[in-house]
Design an enzyme around this catalytic site. Structure first.
Site, PDB file in Angstrom:
ATOM      1  N   LYS A  83       0.845  -1.201   0.000  1.00  0.00           N
ATOM      2  CA  LYS A  83       0.000   0.000   0.000  1.00  0.00           C
ATOM      3  C   LYS A  83       0.874   1.241   0.000  1.00  0.00           C
ATOM      4  O   LYS A  83       1.783   1.366   0.815  1.00  0.00           O
ATOM      5  CB  LYS A  83      -0.917   0.020   1.225  1.00  0.00           C
ATOM      6  CG  LYS A  83      -1.813   1.261   1.290  1.00  0.00           C
ATOM      7  CD  LYS A  83      -2.783   1.201   2.454  1.00  0.00           C
ATOM      8  CE  LYS A  83      -2.161   1.625   3.764  1.00  0.00           C
ATOM      9  NZ  LYS A  83      -1.993   3.116   3.865  1.00  0.00           N
ATOM     10  N   ASP A 136      -3.636   4.423  -1.664  1.00  0.00           N
ATOM     11  CA  ASP A 136      -4.533   4.830  -0.583  1.00  0.00           C
ATOM     12  C   ASP A 136      -4.529   6.353  -0.471  1.00  0.00           C
ATOM     13  O   ASP A 136      -3.830   6.925   0.354  1.00  0.00           O
ATOM     14  CB  ASP A 136      -4.064   4.187   0.723  1.00  0.00           C
ATOM     15  CG  ASP A 136      -4.974   4.497   1.898  1.00  0.00           C
ATOM     16  OD1 ASP A 136      -6.144   4.869   1.660  1.00  0.00           O
ATOM     17  OD2 ASP A 136      -4.514   4.358   3.045  1.00  0.00           O
ATOM     18  N   LYS A 164      -7.702   8.085  -0.538  1.00  0.00           N
ATOM     19  CA  LYS A 164      -9.005   8.459   0.061  1.00  0.00           C
ATOM     20  C   LYS A 164      -9.606   9.666  -0.665  1.00  0.00           C
ATOM     21  O   LYS A 164      -9.908  10.699  -0.065  1.00  0.00           O
ATOM     22  CB  LYS A 164      -8.851   8.743   1.550  1.00  0.00           C
ATOM     23  CG  LYS A 164      -8.326   7.558   2.351  1.00  0.00           C
ATOM     24  CD  LYS A 164      -8.198   7.879   3.824  1.00  0.00           C
ATOM     25  CE  LYS A 164      -7.663   6.705   4.616  1.00  0.00           C
ATOM     26  NZ  LYS A 164      -6.240   6.411   4.323  1.00  0.00           N
ATOM     27  N   ASP A 180     -13.965  14.789  -3.386  1.00  0.00           N
ATOM     28  CA  ASP A 180     -14.007  16.138  -3.946  1.00  0.00           C
ATOM     29  C   ASP A 180     -15.296  16.220  -4.751  1.00  0.00           C
ATOM     30  O   ASP A 180     -16.144  15.320  -4.683  1.00  0.00           O
ATOM     31  CB  ASP A 180     -12.770  16.379  -4.833  1.00  0.00           C
ATOM     32  CG  ASP A 180     -12.357  17.853  -4.889  1.00  0.00           C
ATOM     33  OD1 ASP A 180     -13.252  18.690  -5.130  1.00  0.00           O
ATOM     34  OD2 ASP A 180     -11.170  18.153  -4.687  1.00  0.00           O
ATOM     35  N   THR A 237     -10.254   3.951  11.249  1.00  0.00           N
ATOM     36  CA  THR A 237     -10.092   3.102  12.431  1.00  0.00           C
ATOM     37  C   THR A 237      -9.495   3.850  13.620  1.00  0.00           C
ATOM     38  O   THR A 237      -9.401   3.292  14.717  1.00  0.00           O
ATOM     39  CB  THR A 237      -9.237   1.866  12.119  1.00  0.00           C
ATOM     40  OG1 THR A 237      -8.020   2.276  11.485  1.00  0.00           O
ATOM     41  CG2 THR A 237      -9.987   0.920  11.203  1.00  0.00           C
ATOM     42  N   ARG A 286       3.012  -0.560  10.879  1.00  0.00           N
ATOM     43  CA  ARG A 286       4.023  -0.483  11.928  1.00  0.00           C
ATOM     44  C   ARG A 286       4.487  -1.821  12.493  1.00  0.00           C
ATOM     45  O   ARG A 286       5.693  -1.992  12.744  1.00  0.00           O
ATOM     46  CB  ARG A 286       3.536   0.430  13.056  1.00  0.00           C
ATOM     47  CG  ARG A 286       3.691   1.898  12.717  1.00  0.00           C
ATOM     48  CD  ARG A 286       2.956   2.805  13.684  1.00  0.00           C
ATOM     49  NE  ARG A 286       1.511   2.765  13.458  1.00  0.00           N
ATOM     50  CZ  ARG A 286       0.651   3.632  13.980  1.00  0.00           C
ATOM     51  NH1 ARG A 286       1.086   4.588  14.782  1.00  0.00           N
ATOM     52  NH2 ARG A 286      -0.630   3.549  13.715  1.00  0.00           N
TER      53      ARG A 286
END
Length: 230
Positions: free
Chosen positions: A37, A64, A66, A69, A117, A208
Site C-alpha cells: 500500500k 490509498d 481516500k 471532492d 479506524t 508499523r
C-alpha cells in the site's frame, strides 16, 4: 471467502517519507510479501512512481489516497490512477464521490472508506455526525454496495456485522490489525490478524508491526502464518 493465498491477503503499508526507505523495506521483505500500500505520505514524496516499479516486479499495489471532492474531479482523478495499472484505490464513502469514482475506474477496484479506524463514537460526535461508528459503517456499506463499489475499508470490529449486509463478493479490507502484544498506536478499533480473517476479512493492511520490527521479514511471515492458520 477469498481464494487467494495467505501471502496475497497481507498488504504491507509503506508508511515512509522517502522512496529510498520504502525500497529498502521492499528489498528486505523480498518474496515474503506480494502486496503493498502506498498512502498519502509516500505518494507526496514520489511514491506514485514507485507503484510502477512494484507492478513491473510482479507485485500488487494499493493506492490509498481516500479521494473526496466534487464529482468531476474525483472521476478524472480516478481515471488517472486507473491508467497506472494498480490494483486498489481508496475513496471516501460519500454517495456522490462513489458514483464519480465508479465512472472513472474501469477495471480498477475501488475501496470505500467507511469510518477511519482511529475514530470512535466520541470522535464522530465531535465531527458533527449523527451516527455512531456501527451505524455509520452499516449505512455507508449499503450505499457502497448500491453504487457498485468493489469493497470497503472498515475496522475488524465491524466485519461480522457488515459481511451479511454486503454478501460474499464484496472485498472487506481492514487496517487496525495488530498481532498480540503489539503497540496499538493511534488505532482504536483493532483485533489480531487471525481474528480479522475469522471474521471474514479478505485483506489485512499492516504497517508499523512490520516496518518497525527488528526483523520485518520475520514479522511479515508470522502474520502470513497466522492468516493461514485462521
Amino acid at each position: 471467502m477469498s481464494q487467494e493465498s495467505a501471502r496475497d491477503r497481507l498488504i504491507v503499508a509503506l508508511d515512509f517519507e522517502t522512496v529510498a526507505d520504502a525500497r529498502a523495506l521492499i528489498a528486505t521483505l523480498g518474496e515474503a510479501v506480494s502486496f503493498y500500500k502506498i498512502g498519502m505520505e509516500l505518494a507526496y514524496g514520489g511514491g506514485l512512481a514507485l507503484a510502477h516499479e512494484l507492478k513491473d516486479a510482479g507485485k500488487r499495489v494499493f493506492i490509498d489516497l481516500k479521494l473526496h471532492d466534487i464529482g468531476a474531479t474525483v472521476e478524472r482523478a480516478t481515471r488517472q490512477i486507473a491508467r497506472m495499472g494498480v490494483d486498489f484505490l481508496t475513496i471516501h464513502a460519500y454517495p456522490q464521490t462513489m458514483a464519480a469514482a465508479r465512472a472513472g475506474a474501469g477495471e480498477l477496484k475501488l475501496l470505500a472508506v467507511t469510518a477511519l479506524t482511529s475514530y470512535d463514537d466520541a470522535d464522530l460526535e465531535e465531527a458533527g455526525y449523527a451516527y455512531g461508528v456501527a451505524d455509520l459503517v452499516a449505512r455507508r456499506a449499503g450505499q457502497a454496495k448500491a453504487a457498485g463499489i468493489d469493497g470497503l475499508i472498515l475496522s475488524p470490529l465491524e466485519l461480522a456485522t457488515i459481511r451479511p449486509l454486503v454478501g460474499p463478493d464484496m472485498l472487506l479490507v481492514t487496517p487496525g490489525v495488530r498481532p498480540a502484544g503489539a503497540d496499538v498506536g493511534d488505532q482504536k478499533r483493532i483485533t489480531t490478524p487471525a481474528q480479522a480473517i475469522a471474521a471474514s476479512a479478505n485483506h489485512l493492511v499492516v504497517g508499523r508491526p512490520i516496518i518497525r520490527a527488528a526483523d520485518p521479514r520475520a514479522a511479515a511471515q508470522a502474520i502470513v502464518a497466522e492468516i493461514e492458520g485462521a
